[in-house]
Scaffold this motif. Structure first.
Motif, PDB file in Angstrom:
ATOM      1  N   ALA A  84       0.812  -1.220   0.000  1.00 15.28           N
ATOM      2  CA  ALA A  84       0.000   0.000   0.000  1.00 15.28           C
ATOM      3  C   ALA A  84       0.845   1.270   0.000  1.00 15.28           C
ATOM      4  O   ALA A  84       0.305   2.376   0.074  1.00 15.28           O
ATOM      5  CB  ALA A  84      -0.933   0.003   1.209  1.00 15.28           C
ATOM      6  N   ARG A  85       2.183   1.117  -0.042  1.00 18.76           N
ATOM      7  CA  ARG A  85       3.130   2.231  -0.023  1.00 18.76           C
ATOM      8  C   ARG A  85       3.134   2.996   1.293  1.00 18.76           C
ATOM      9  O   ARG A  85       3.639   4.106   1.377  1.00 18.76           O
ATOM     10  CB  ARG A  85       2.858   3.213  -1.174  1.00 18.76           C
ATOM     11  N   ALA A  86       2.543   2.409   2.330  1.00 13.65           N
ATOM     12  CA  ALA A  86       2.575   3.038   3.650  1.00 13.65           C
ATOM     13  C   ALA A  86       3.932   2.820   4.295  1.00 13.65           C
ATOM     14  O   ALA A  86       4.334   3.565   5.199  1.00 13.65           O
ATOM     15  CB  ALA A  86       1.474   2.467   4.537  1.00 13.65           C
ATOM     16  N   VAL A  87       4.649   1.786   3.848  1.00 10.86           N
ATOM     17  CA  VAL A  87       5.980   1.451   4.346  1.00 10.86           C
ATOM     18  C   VAL A  87       6.895   1.259   3.141  1.00 10.86           C
ATOM     19  O   VAL A  87       6.493   0.653   2.140  1.00 10.86           O
ATOM     20  CB  VAL A  87       5.926   0.159   5.201  1.00 10.86           C
ATOM     21  N   ILE A 107       5.741  -5.876  -4.228  1.00 10.77           N
ATOM     22  CA  ILE A 107       6.842  -6.008  -3.281  1.00 10.77           C
ATOM     23  C   ILE A 107       8.095  -6.436  -4.033  1.00 10.77           C
ATOM     24  O   ILE A 107       8.007  -7.030  -5.111  1.00 10.77           O
ATOM     25  CB  ILE A 107       6.545  -7.044  -2.177  1.00 10.77           C
ATOM     26  N   SER A 108       9.260  -6.131  -3.460  1.00  9.83           N
ATOM     27  CA  SER A 108      10.535  -6.586  -4.012  1.00  9.83           C
ATOM     28  C   SER A 108      11.459  -7.003  -2.878  1.00  9.83           C
ATOM     29  O   SER A 108      11.744  -6.197  -1.985  1.00  9.83           O
ATOM     30  CB  SER A 108      11.211  -5.470  -4.825  1.00  9.83           C
ATOM     31  N   VAL A 109      11.906  -8.254  -2.890  1.00  9.99           N
ATOM     32  CA  VAL A 109      12.901  -8.716  -1.927  1.00  9.99           C
ATOM     33  C   VAL A 109      14.241  -8.094  -2.323  1.00  9.99           C
ATOM     34  O   VAL A 109      14.725  -8.304  -3.433  1.00  9.99           O
ATOM     35  CB  VAL A 109      13.004 -10.251  -1.925  1.00  9.99           C
ATOM     36  N   VAL A 110      14.840  -7.306  -1.415  1.00  8.04           N
ATOM     37  CA  VAL A 110      16.068  -6.576  -1.749  1.00  8.04           C
ATOM     38  C   VAL A 110      17.289  -7.009  -0.945  1.00  8.04           C
ATOM     39  O   VAL A 110      18.413  -6.634  -1.274  1.00  8.04           O
ATOM     40  CB  VAL A 110      15.870  -5.056  -1.571  1.00  8.04           C
ATOM     41  N   ALA A 111      17.086  -7.776   0.119  1.00  4.28           N
ATOM     42  CA  ALA A 111      18.214  -8.234   0.934  1.00  4.28           C
ATOM     43  C   ALA A 111      17.824  -9.521   1.642  1.00  4.28           C
ATOM     44  O   ALA A 111      16.644  -9.764   1.899  1.00  4.28           O
ATOM     45  CB  ALA A 111      18.619  -7.171   1.955  1.00  4.28           C
ATOM     46  N   VAL A 222      12.174  -6.514   2.541  1.00  3.10           N
ATOM     47  CA  VAL A 222      11.304  -6.387   1.374  1.00  3.10           C
ATOM     48  C   VAL A 222      10.905  -4.925   1.205  1.00  3.10           C
ATOM     49  O   VAL A 222      10.461  -4.275   2.165  1.00  3.10           O
ATOM     50  CB  VAL A 222      10.049  -7.267   1.536  1.00  3.10           C
ATOM     51  N   ALA A 223      11.082  -4.401  -0.006  1.00  2.00           N
ATOM     52  CA  ALA A 223      10.839  -2.984  -0.269  1.00  2.00           C
ATOM     53  C   ALA A 223       9.677  -2.777  -1.230  1.00  2.00           C
ATOM     54  O   ALA A 223       9.288  -3.678  -1.984  1.00  2.00           O
ATOM     55  CB  ALA A 223      12.099  -2.327  -0.831  1.00  2.00           C
ATOM     56  N   ALA A 224       9.148  -1.558  -1.207  1.00  2.00           N
ATOM     57  CA  ALA A 224       8.114  -1.169  -2.154  1.00  2.00           C
ATOM     58  C   ALA A 224       8.774  -0.746  -3.459  1.00  2.00           C
ATOM     59  O   ALA A 224       9.702   0.066  -3.450  1.00  2.00           O
ATOM     60  CB  ALA A 224       7.296  -0.012  -1.588  1.00  2.00           C
TER      61      ALA A 224
END
Length: 337
Positions: A84-87, A107-111, A222-224
Motif C-alpha cells: 500500500a506504499r505506507a511502508v 513487493i521486491s525482496v532486496v536483501a 522487502v521494499a516497495a
C-alpha cells in the motif's frame, strides 16, 4: 527435576516476534523516528527486530536521513503496508513474501540473510514414544497455517515418506497450540524460535526433528517498488541495508548483550532469549539475492500452490531486486555456527 510450566500468557509478547509466521494479520501498532534530514525512510518492523538490533549495535548514530518506524505484529500485515506504499521497506521471514507474491502484491525482496534452521522444529512432549518424523503417521500435529512452520512440516513429512494427508493437522496459532501441546491434546507441534527455545528451556518437550536440511533458513528485507524508483529513497535504502548487515554481524559477537536487549524489548525471559539467540538469531549471514534463493522460495510457493493455499502459479523471480547484492556471498553460504 520438576518442570517449570510457562503459562500461555507469557506467549503474548512473542506475538510481536513472528518474522517467520504467516498467521493472522494485524495492523501497525505504533511508530517513532530516528535520525534527521530531508529524506524519510518509512520502515516496517516487529518488536525486538531491526530497530532494536540497530540501536544495540550503535548503527542508528549519524543518520543523515530520518527513519520512521512502524511496528507490526507479524510479516503479512507488514507486507500489506509495503504493497500500500505506507511502508518503504521491512523485515520478514521466508514465507510471508511467498503469500504476498501469490496475492499479486507490489513487493521486491532486496536483501537476505541465511541462518540456521535448528529453531524451526517439530516438538513432542517429553513422554512421547515418537523418535522420528516417520512415526508421525496418524498423529495430530499443531501448526500455524501458512507459516514457515507449515512449510517445514510439509517438507519434513515428505522427507520421511509421508504427506499432510497421513497426519491430523490442527491449524492453531502459537498461544492455542501451546495450550494444546502442554495439555496433551496434540501429539506434536511444528513451530519456530523463540517458541522452540521456550518449550526446551521450560522442559516441556523435546525436538523430534528440525528444519536443518529441510528449510532454507532465509529472512528478508522487502521494499516497495515505488520507493526503489525514487533515487533518494533508493540511496538511503542502500545505506540502511549496510547498517543492518553490520548490526547482524555485531549480534554474533555480542550474543549475551543482544539477548539482554531483546529480552527487555520483548518481554521474553532472558534464558529463553539467550537460547534463541544462540540457536537461531546469531547464526544469520548476509547473503545475495540470487538464483538459488529464488529457486528455494519458488519451491515453497509451489508447495503451497499444490496445497491450494495459494491460488495459481507464482513466479517468485518477478518479486526480487538484486541491485543491493554488493558483492555478498551466495545465498547458500553456510550459517554461522
Amino acid at each position: 527435576m520438576r518442570r517449570r510450566l510457562v503459562p500461555a500468557a507469557l506467549l503474548l509478547p512473542f506475538a510481536l516476534l513472528l518474522t517467520a509466521c504467516g498467521g493472522n494479520s494485524s495492523a501497525g501498532i505504533g511508530s517513532d523516528t530516528d535520525g534527521k534530514g530531508s529524506v524519510t525512510l518509512n520502515v516496517g518492523d516487529q518488536k525486538g527486530g531491526s530497530q532494536a538490533i540497530l540501536r544495540a549495535a550503535g548503527e542508528l548514530k549519524d543518520l543523515n536521513y530520518k527513519i520512521k518506524w512502524s511496528t507490526f505484529t507479524s510479516g503479512p500485515p507488514l507486507l500489506e503496508a509495503v504493497n500500500a506504499r505506507a511502508v518503504d521497506i521491512g523485515g520478514v521471514g521466508n514465507t510471508p513474501p511467498v503469500f504476498a507474491a501469490g496475492a499479486g502484491s507490489k513487493i521486491s525482496v532486496v536483501a537476505a540473510w541465511h541462518g540456521a534452521s535448528k529453531g524451526d522444529a517439530i516438538l513432542v512432549p517429553n513422554g512421547s514414544k515418537l523418535t522420528g518424523p516417520n512415526q508421525l503417521k496418524g498423529r495430530s500435529i499443531a501448526v500455524a497455517q501458512g507459516s514457515s512452520a507449515h512449510y517445514q512440516l510439509v517438507a519434513s513429512l515428505k522427507a520421511a515418506g509421508l504427506s499432510l494427508s497421513d497426519v491430523h493437522v490442527k491449524y492453531l496459532q502459537p498461544a492455542d497450540a501451546l495450550a494444546a501441546f502442554t495439555s496433551g491434546k496434540v501429539d506434536a507441534w511444528a513451530v519456530w524460535d523463540p517458541y522452540t527455545s521456550q518449550i526446551l528451556q521450560a522442559e516441556q518437550g523435546r525436538v523430534l526433528t528440525t528444519g536443518e536440511g529441510i528449510t532454507n533458513g532465509l529472512t528478508f528485507q522487502v521494499a516497495a517498488p515505488s520507493a526503489l524508483k525514487d533515487p533518494k529513497k533508493a540511496a538511503v535504502i542502500k545505506d540502511y541495508l549496510a547498517r543492518l548487515r553490520r548490526a547482524q554481524a555485531w549480534v554474533y559477537s555480542h550474543q549475551r548483550e543482544w539477548a539482554q536487549v531483546w529480552a527487555k524489548d520483548t518481554g521474553l525471559p532472558y534464558d529463553v532469549a539467550l537460547a534463541s539467540v544462540k540457536r537461531s538469531n546469531s547464526t544469520r549471514v548476509a547473503v545475495a539475492v540470487d538464483k538459488p534463493l529464488v529457486a528455494s522460495e519458488q519451491q515453497i510457493a509451489d508447495t503451497f500452490t499444490e496445497l491450494k493455499l495459494i491460488p495459481g502459479k507464482v513466479g517468485f523471480g518477478s518479486f526480487v531486486d538484486t541491485r543491493f547484492n554488493d558483492g555478498l556471498p551466495p545465498s547458500t553460504t553456510p550459517a554461522k555456527g
